[in-house]
Write a protein that holds these residues in place. Sequence first.
Motif, PDB file in Angstrom:
ATOM      1  N   PRO A 149       0.840  -1.352  -0.011  1.00  0.00           N
ATOM      2  CA  PRO A 149      -0.012   0.048  -0.031  1.00  0.00           C
ATOM      3  C   PRO A 149       0.827   1.264  -0.010  1.00  0.00           C
ATOM      4  O   PRO A 149       2.153   1.401   0.515  1.00  0.00           O
ATOM      5  N   CYS A 150       0.531   2.259  -0.436  1.00  0.00           N
ATOM      6  CA  CYS A 150       0.999   3.679  -0.473  1.00  0.00           C
ATOM      7  C   CYS A 150      -0.169   4.719   0.194  1.00  0.00           C
ATOM      8  O   CYS A 150      -1.087   5.153  -0.638  1.00  0.00           O
ATOM      9  N   MET A 151      -0.174   4.898   1.447  1.00  0.00           N
ATOM     10  CA  MET A 151      -1.310   5.255   2.171  1.00  0.00           C
ATOM     11  C   MET A 151      -0.886   6.894   2.805  1.00  0.00           C
ATOM     12  O   MET A 151       0.041   7.167   3.027  1.00  0.00           O
ATOM     13  N   TYR A 152      -1.984   7.563   2.762  1.00  0.00           N
ATOM     14  CA  TYR A 152      -1.888   8.856   3.281  1.00  0.00           C
ATOM     15  C   TYR A 152      -1.500   8.917   4.782  1.00  0.00           C
ATOM     16  O   TYR A 152      -1.913   8.076   5.586  1.00  0.00           O
ATOM     17  N   SER A 153      -0.459   9.571   5.280  1.00  0.00           N
ATOM     18  CA  SER A 153      -0.003   9.668   6.529  1.00  0.00           C
ATOM     19  C   SER A 153      -0.355  10.562   7.332  1.00  0.00           C
ATOM     20  O   SER A 153      -0.720  11.798   6.925  1.00  0.00           O
ATOM     21  N   ARG A 154      -0.763  10.246   8.581  1.00  0.00           N
ATOM     22  CA  ARG A 154      -1.046  11.254   9.932  1.00  0.00           C
ATOM     23  C   ARG A 154       0.059  12.092  10.055  1.00  0.00           C
ATOM     24  O   ARG A 154      -0.027  13.412  10.800  1.00  0.00           O
ATOM     25  N   LEU A 155       1.284  12.098   9.433  1.00  0.00           N
ATOM     26  CA  LEU A 155       2.345  13.041   9.713  1.00  0.00           C
ATOM     27  C   LEU A 155       2.169  14.103   8.716  1.00  0.00           C
ATOM     28  O   LEU A 155       3.094  15.093   8.681  1.00  0.00           O
ATOM     29  N   SER A 156       1.364  14.150   7.891  1.00  0.00           N
ATOM     30  CA  SER A 156       0.939  15.139   6.854  1.00  0.00           C
ATOM     31  C   SER A 156       0.881  16.512   7.416  1.00  0.00           C
ATOM     32  O   SER A 156       1.761  17.529   6.962  1.00  0.00           O
ATOM     33  N   LYS A 157       0.193  16.520   8.634  1.00  0.00           N
ATOM     34  CA  LYS A 157      -0.019  17.994   8.951  1.00  0.00           C
ATOM     35  C   LYS A 157       1.245  18.447   9.635  1.00  0.00           C
ATOM     36  O   LYS A 157       1.421  20.001   9.544  1.00  0.00           O
ATOM     37  N   GLN A 158       1.996  17.673  10.337  1.00  0.00           N
ATOM     38  CA  GLN A 158       3.091  17.934  11.125  1.00  0.00           C
ATOM     39  C   GLN A 158       4.161  18.738  10.078  1.00  0.00           C
ATOM     40  O   GLN A 158       4.844  19.696  10.402  1.00  0.00           O
ATOM     41  N   CYS A 159       4.325  18.040   8.853  1.00  0.00           N
ATOM     42  CA  CYS A 159       5.341  18.664   7.861  1.00  0.00           C
ATOM     43  C   CYS A 159       4.694  19.497   6.726  1.00  0.00           C
ATOM     44  O   CYS A 159       5.437  20.088   5.920  1.00  0.00           O
ATOM     45  N   GLY A 160       3.334  19.795   6.882  1.00  0.00           N
ATOM     46  CA  GLY A 160       2.912  20.780   5.925  1.00  0.00           C
ATOM     47  C   GLY A 160       2.747  20.316   4.437  1.00  0.00           C
ATOM     48  O   GLY A 160       2.943  21.409   3.581  1.00  0.00           O
ATOM     49  N   MET A 161       2.603  19.015   4.218  1.00  0.00           N
ATOM     50  CA  MET A 161       2.419  18.641   2.972  1.00  0.00           C
ATOM     51  C   MET A 161       1.543  17.313   2.966  1.00  0.00           C
ATOM     52  O   MET A 161       1.398  16.710   3.989  1.00  0.00           O
TER      53      MET A 161
ATOM     54  N   ARG B 299       8.716   8.420  14.819  1.00  0.00           N
ATOM     55  CA  ARG B 299       7.419   9.120  14.227  1.00  0.00           C
ATOM     56  C   ARG B 299       6.922   7.853  13.714  1.00  0.00           C
ATOM     57  O   ARG B 299       5.495   7.903  13.663  1.00  0.00           O
ATOM     58  N   LEU B 300       7.652   7.137  12.823  1.00  0.00           N
ATOM     59  CA  LEU B 300       6.685   6.008  12.036  1.00  0.00           C
ATOM     60  C   LEU B 300       6.271   5.012  13.109  1.00  0.00           C
ATOM     61  O   LEU B 300       5.168   4.550  13.013  1.00  0.00           O
ATOM     62  N   LEU B 301       6.768   4.582  14.135  1.00  0.00           N
ATOM     63  CA  LEU B 301       6.514   3.779  15.350  1.00  0.00           C
ATOM     64  C   LEU B 301       4.957   4.335  15.813  1.00  0.00           C
ATOM     65  O   LEU B 301       4.145   3.666  15.927  1.00  0.00           O
ATOM     66  N   GLU B 302       5.290   5.574  16.098  1.00  0.00           N
ATOM     67  CA  GLU B 302       4.027   6.165  16.737  1.00  0.00           C
ATOM     68  C   GLU B 302       2.785   6.474  15.843  1.00  0.00           C
ATOM     69  O   GLU B 302       1.631   6.211  16.124  1.00  0.00           O
ATOM     70  N   TYR B 303       3.103   7.119  14.806  1.00  0.00           N
ATOM     71  CA  TYR B 303       1.910   7.442  13.987  1.00  0.00           C
ATOM     72  C   TYR B 303       1.601   6.460  13.095  1.00  0.00           C
ATOM     73  O   TYR B 303       0.142   6.494  12.537  1.00  0.00           O
ATOM     74  N   GLU B 304       2.548   5.561  12.512  1.00  0.00           N
ATOM     75  CA  GLU B 304       2.088   4.526  11.517  1.00  0.00           C
ATOM     76  C   GLU B 304       2.126   3.029  12.133  1.00  0.00           C
ATOM     77  O   GLU B 304       1.825   2.150  11.296  1.00  0.00           O
ATOM     78  N   ARG B 305       2.374   2.901  13.463  1.00  0.00           N
ATOM     79  CA  ARG B 305       2.696   1.712  14.111  1.00  0.00           C
ATOM     80  C   ARG B 305       3.473   0.784  13.163  1.00  0.00           C
ATOM     81  O   ARG B 305       3.520  -0.431  13.082  1.00  0.00           O
ATOM     82  N   ALA B 306       4.671   1.429  12.529  1.00  0.00           N
ATOM     83  CA  ALA B 306       5.536   0.677  11.490  1.00  0.00           C
ATOM     84  C   ALA B 306       6.921   0.826  12.289  1.00  0.00           C
ATOM     85  O   ALA B 306       7.497   1.790  12.719  1.00  0.00           O
ATOM     86  N   THR B 307       7.594  -0.465  12.592  1.00  0.00           N
ATOM     87  CA  THR B 307       8.734  -0.695  13.051  1.00  0.00           C
ATOM     88  C   THR B 307       9.857  -0.801  11.797  1.00  0.00           C
ATOM     89  O   THR B 307       9.775  -1.987  11.327  1.00  0.00           O
ATOM     90  N   VAL B 308      10.779   0.353  11.597  1.00  0.00           N
ATOM     91  CA  VAL B 308      11.248   0.052  10.348  1.00  0.00           C
ATOM     92  C   VAL B 308      13.003   0.320  10.916  1.00  0.00           C
ATOM     93  O   VAL B 308      13.099   0.711  12.159  1.00  0.00           O
ATOM     94  N   ASP B 309      13.656   0.141  10.159  1.00  0.00           N
ATOM     95  CA  ASP B 309      15.421   0.317  10.462  1.00  0.00           C
ATOM     96  C   ASP B 309      15.707   1.707   9.797  1.00  0.00           C
ATOM     97  O   ASP B 309      14.915   2.619   9.484  1.00  0.00           O
ATOM     98  N   ALA B 310      16.821   2.035   9.837  1.00  0.00           N
ATOM     99  CA  ALA B 310      17.474   3.316   9.408  1.00  0.00           C
ATOM    100  C   ALA B 310      17.290   3.606   7.910  1.00  0.00           C
ATOM    101  O   ALA B 310      17.038   4.437   7.462  1.00  0.00           O
TER     102      ALA B 310
END
Length: 438
Positions: A54-66, A299-310
């Motif tokens: 999926p390529c999903m709209y992120s809740r981080l959009s408001k924080q980043c202004g885009m 941010r990805l862990l909190e807002y997207e529940r995504a555990t990712v690496d560097a």
Amino acid sequence: MKIVSRNEELLRDALSRIPQSSSSTSLSSYNKLIRFEDISAAAFKIQCGVQKTPCMYSRLSKQCGMDIYLKKEFLQYTGSVKERGVLYLLTSLPQDQQRKGVIVASDSNFSMAVAYHASELRIPVFVIMSTSTSPARVKMCREYGAMVISYGTSAKDSQTHARRLAQENGYLYLEEEDSAVYLSGLGTVGLEVYEQVPKLDAVIFPAGGHCGLLAGSAAALKHLNPHISVIGVESESFPVLQQSLKAGHPIEDQACNNHHFYGDVSGLCFGSNSLQLTGKLVDKVVAVREEDILISMLRLLEYERATVDAEGAIGLAALVAGKLPELKGKRVAVVICSGNLELHLLQQCIARALALDNRVCRFSLVLSDCPGDISKLLEILAREEARVLDIKQERTFVTSELFTVEVTCTVETRDKIHTAQLRNALLERYPTAAWTER
């Protein structure tokens, strides 16, 4: 659906200056000019073997202004986008070679993808890993179906042993490089992003030494719409791609050997094909700090529940750090390409990120060693709604006056503003309180 090429001459021009390699590397026979049709063919051939993530709209959009859309490639079976290139590569091998088998020598995402997909295709697969490899990685590779052999104390030892076994037994030795077949498989990410997010303004990819994903996807995106900005992001600690682009050839600085935290992002630039495509088709390459990557992981862990690496978080880090102000108000896709963060690193990364984000802080102060003084301190912390994570008392080695105790307290706050409020409240009651600066 086949899309007629509008930009094929750009791709050919990008690769026209690449000399034909005389090396006997494993994939050299598959090198040719990468065309949009190659990427389309790869997409068709691997569609049943990899996830259309999926390529999903992120809740981080408001924080980043885009408007941010996250392409979640970490949801692939092995947790990495490398599956796309690996599957297309394996299915493109001659049948006699598929019967003989393949061999790889590393604990990278590439090797994990080879182990899994070769097993699924019933291709004999051997993975040589050094004795210093994480036991979890060894176990995972075996569970994917590969024959794992521990050999040597370094990656170089494992690679030498793998090449010898390949020569003696007729296996094909595979290492990650920028053959047209491999790049075409990785380029399918660009096709999917273009299809999933209409009216895109920009797409952000991880870069670094292994920039095949960036190069292959740029070839697809620039063909479909030359006006889409393609941006690569690498670490300030290992600006391999920027240095290689400036030099005009892949750098061979041994100081850029893969860093355990960064993974492939810190590797050497591995090929002229990727470098030439990047230089011709990629609009911008930016570098971010390690602190920005850690905050991005948080941010990805909190807002997207995504555990990712560097490697997975580095694209978003450029937006979190404000490195791309020209994208404000735009529609931006970010490729989250890898989620293979080892457990022993996860706790360290999150703890460090919370401190960097001013949400975990530590202070020390001296109290009289009288009943009730600790209780008064805890009352202030409770009133300020700070969560106490740890509290320690030191009496023996205190350098202040007698009958005092040094208290060191670690607390969790909501954000930077809350931390400042807590600090002011404590300084008002305890003027000598000392804060540990991060």
